[in-house]
Design an enzyme around this catalytic site. Structure first.
Site, mmCIF file in Angstrom:
data_model
loop_
_atom_site.group_PDB
_atom_site.id
_atom_site.type_symbol
_atom_site.label_atom_id
_atom_site.label_comp_id
_atom_site.label_asym_id
_atom_site.label_seq_id
_atom_site.Cartn_x
_atom_site.Cartn_y
_atom_site.Cartn_z
ATOM 1 N N TRP A 166 0.835 -1.214 0.000
ATOM 2 C CA TRP A 166 0.000 0.000 0.000
ATOM 3 C C TRP A 166 0.858 1.247 0.000
ATOM 4 O O TRP A 166 0.478 2.265 -0.590
ATOM 5 C CB TRP A 166 -0.988 -0.029 1.162
ATOM 6 C CG TRP A 166 -1.927 -1.190 1.024
ATOM 7 C CD1 TRP A 166 -2.007 -2.291 1.826
ATOM 8 C CD2 TRP A 166 -2.885 -1.399 -0.027
ATOM 9 N NE1 TRP A 166 -2.955 -3.160 1.350
ATOM 10 C CE2 TRP A 166 -3.514 -2.646 0.216
ATOM 11 C CE3 TRP A 166 -3.280 -0.658 -1.143
ATOM 12 C CZ2 TRP A 166 -4.502 -3.166 -0.620
ATOM 13 C CZ3 TRP A 166 -4.277 -1.177 -1.973
ATOM 14 C CH2 TRP A 166 -4.869 -2.406 -1.709
ATOM 15 N N ASP A 211 -1.079 6.758 6.498
ATOM 16 C CA ASP A 211 -2.168 5.857 6.121
ATOM 17 C C ASP A 211 -2.391 4.906 7.291
ATOM 18 O O ASP A 211 -1.591 4.026 7.561
ATOM 19 C CB ASP A 211 -1.759 5.085 4.849
ATOM 20 C CG ASP A 211 -2.783 4.022 4.454
ATOM 21 O OD1 ASP A 211 -3.817 3.892 5.145
ATOM 22 O OD2 ASP A 211 -2.537 3.333 3.438
ATOM 23 N N LYS A 255 -12.007 -1.684 7.806
ATOM 24 C CA LYS A 255 -11.309 -2.600 8.714
ATOM 25 C C LYS A 255 -11.768 -2.379 10.161
ATOM 26 O O LYS A 255 -12.484 -3.194 10.702
ATOM 27 C CB LYS A 255 -9.798 -2.462 8.567
ATOM 28 C CG LYS A 255 -9.343 -2.980 7.206
ATOM 29 C CD LYS A 255 -8.102 -2.332 6.764
ATOM 30 C CE LYS A 255 -7.870 -2.362 5.283
ATOM 31 N NZ LYS A 255 -8.263 -3.520 4.538
HETATM 32 C C1 LIG Z 1 -2.945 -0.003 4.685
HETATM 33 C C2 LIG Z 1 -3.886 0.100 3.526
HETATM 34 N N1 LIG Z 1 -3.882 1.217 2.781
HETATM 35 C C3 LIG Z 1 -4.698 1.361 1.727
HETATM 36 C C4 LIG Z 1 -5.570 0.366 1.345
HETATM 37 C C5 LIG Z 1 -6.457 0.573 0.154
HETATM 38 O O1 LIG Z 1 -7.690 0.925 0.633
HETATM 39 P P1 LIG Z 1 -8.964 1.176 -0.298
HETATM 40 O O2 LIG Z 1 -9.376 -0.164 -0.806
HETATM 41 O O3 LIG Z 1 -9.939 1.788 0.667
HETATM 42 O O4 LIG Z 1 -8.591 2.108 -1.384
HETATM 43 C C6 LIG Z 1 -5.636 -0.807 2.099
HETATM 44 C C7 LIG Z 1 -6.574 -1.878 1.733
HETATM 45 O O5 LIG Z 1 -6.552 -2.978 2.247
HETATM 46 C C8 LIG Z 1 -4.760 -0.933 3.210
HETATM 47 O O6 LIG Z 1 -4.773 -2.057 3.957
#
Ligand SMILES: Cc1ncc(COP(=O)(O)O)c(C=O)c1O
Length: 356
Positions: free
Chosen positions: A102, A169, A193
């Site tokens: 991510w 994030d 989550k």
């Molecule tokens: C740490 C993290 N950041 C970003 C994301 C991406 O999130 P989204 O699907 O809401 O765009 C995730 C998805 O699992 C994640 O675990």
């Protein structure tokens, strides 16, 4: 039978949140109307949004400290590009910590806006630890990190001190532990989550960092516009925001983030102790960086896979397989996961010893 849900996301929420949410779908606040069919400008929904925004700041200890909370759409993936759009100057640069998939996705988006400096990366070791000992350039427009790496099961235990804005994030560990959140200038987290159903992203931003990068920003991507509109610039994802509010109320009733953290520590300790004790298993992440939210582990002998998979499925465990890039297993033990469910998994791991 209700399953022990270890899914990484969308994922488990408190049972009472599911119950209250279902009631609101049928009859919201005894109005004779569903939460799904009322105007987002109605008094009842405006009250939901106002309380959700205030409670998010309250749970993070940021009330009255110059922060604004927003519930936006587009997932954390849209926040990946909103951060540089709002904070990176034309011809500017941003510093990123590359701690997982991510983080890499966030870096990819930032590259559309300017230079990205990767201050540290654990890519070579398949992200099995958090990079450390890195320097953050003082002339970068901001520093970006990922507090919890959902896929690899690593979690930042410490955050750097720097004079530039810190963007984090927190998608997979928001509201799971008590930190000094005033160290962060921009926090974002997809709801799916620890907070609610997919469909909204919590953004917590220190207002003073906005409006300074000189870029023309399209309205839907402009944090300042969303703040001005009190998170109602357009139709918000009403149900996601409502269920997120219910979860935040549940966290508050548990005693807040610090109280929830204690339970999370106990759950993680129960599971990691078994992983370290049981000769059939090993942890996937470096011990000092182990996540209290996503516990990644492997069987030492792949021949035991079929037996183990049969055992946990029979015990009502769901969502345990690891992400394809790590393999093995990932037990996501978010806030709503009861310790009794973790005990069920530990018992299954013990039972495997008697079967092989
Ligand atoms: C740490 C993290 N950041 C970003 C994301 C991406 O999130 P989204 O699907 O809401 O765009 C995730 C998805 O699992 C994640 O675990």
């Amino acid at each position: 039978m209700k399953k022990h849900n270890y899914s990484a996301g969308p994922s488990i929420l408190p049972q009472e949140v599911f119950e209250k949410a279902s009631k609101a779908v049928l009859d919201f606040n005894n109005s004779g109307l569903s939460i799904l069919e009322i105007s987002h400008r109605s008094k009842d929904f405006v009250a939901v949004m106002d309380e959700a925004r205030a409670l998010a700041l309250d749970l993070l200890g940021l009330t009255g400290k110059g922060y604004q909370a927003l519930f936006l759409q587009g997932g954390a993936s849209t926040a990946f590009l909103m951060a540089p759009y709002n904070l990176m100057k034309e011809n500017g640069k941003a510093a990123y910590l590359d701690s997982g998939t991510w983080a890499t996705a966030a870096i990819k988006e930032a590259k559309f806006f300017g230079e990205t400096v990767i201050v540290g990366s654990s890519k070579e070791e398949n992200y099995n630890h958090i990079p450390k000992g890195y320097q953050i350039p003082a002339d970068a427009d901001y520093f970006h990190c990922t507090s919890n790496n959902t896929i690899f099961g690593t979690q930042m235990k410490e955050f750097p001190t720097t004079n530039i804005p810190v963007v984090c994030d927190m998608s997979s560990d928001i509201f799971s532990r008590d930190l000094d959140f005033s160290k962060f200038d921009l926090i974002y987290a997809g709801a799916q989550k620890n907070m609610g159903p997919a469909g909204t992203t919590l953004v917590v931003v220190k207002e003073e960092i906005l409006g300074k990068n000189g870029r023309a920003i399209p309205s839907m991507l402009d944090y300042t516009k969303h703040i001005k509109a009190e998170s109602m610039y357009n139709t918000p994802p009403v149900f996601s925001v409502y269920v997120s509010l219910l979860t935040m109320q549940w966290i508050k009733a548990q005693g807040g983030v610090a109280a929830v953290e204690k339970l999370n520590d106990a759950k993680a300790s129960l599971l990691y102790t078994e992983i370290d004790r049981n000769p059939l298993f090993k942890g996937a992440a470096a011990v000092e960086d182990r996540s209290n939210m996503n516990v990644t582990f492997l069987l030492n002998n792949a021949d035991h896979t079929e037996t183990f998979d049969k055992l946990w499925k029979e015990a009502g465990v769901s969502g345990l397989p690891g992400h394809r890039s790590v393999g093995g297993y990932r037990a996501s033990i978010y806030n709503a996961m009861p310790i009794e469910s973790v005990q069920v998994l530990v018992d299954v791991m013990k039972a495997l010893e008697t079967k092989v």
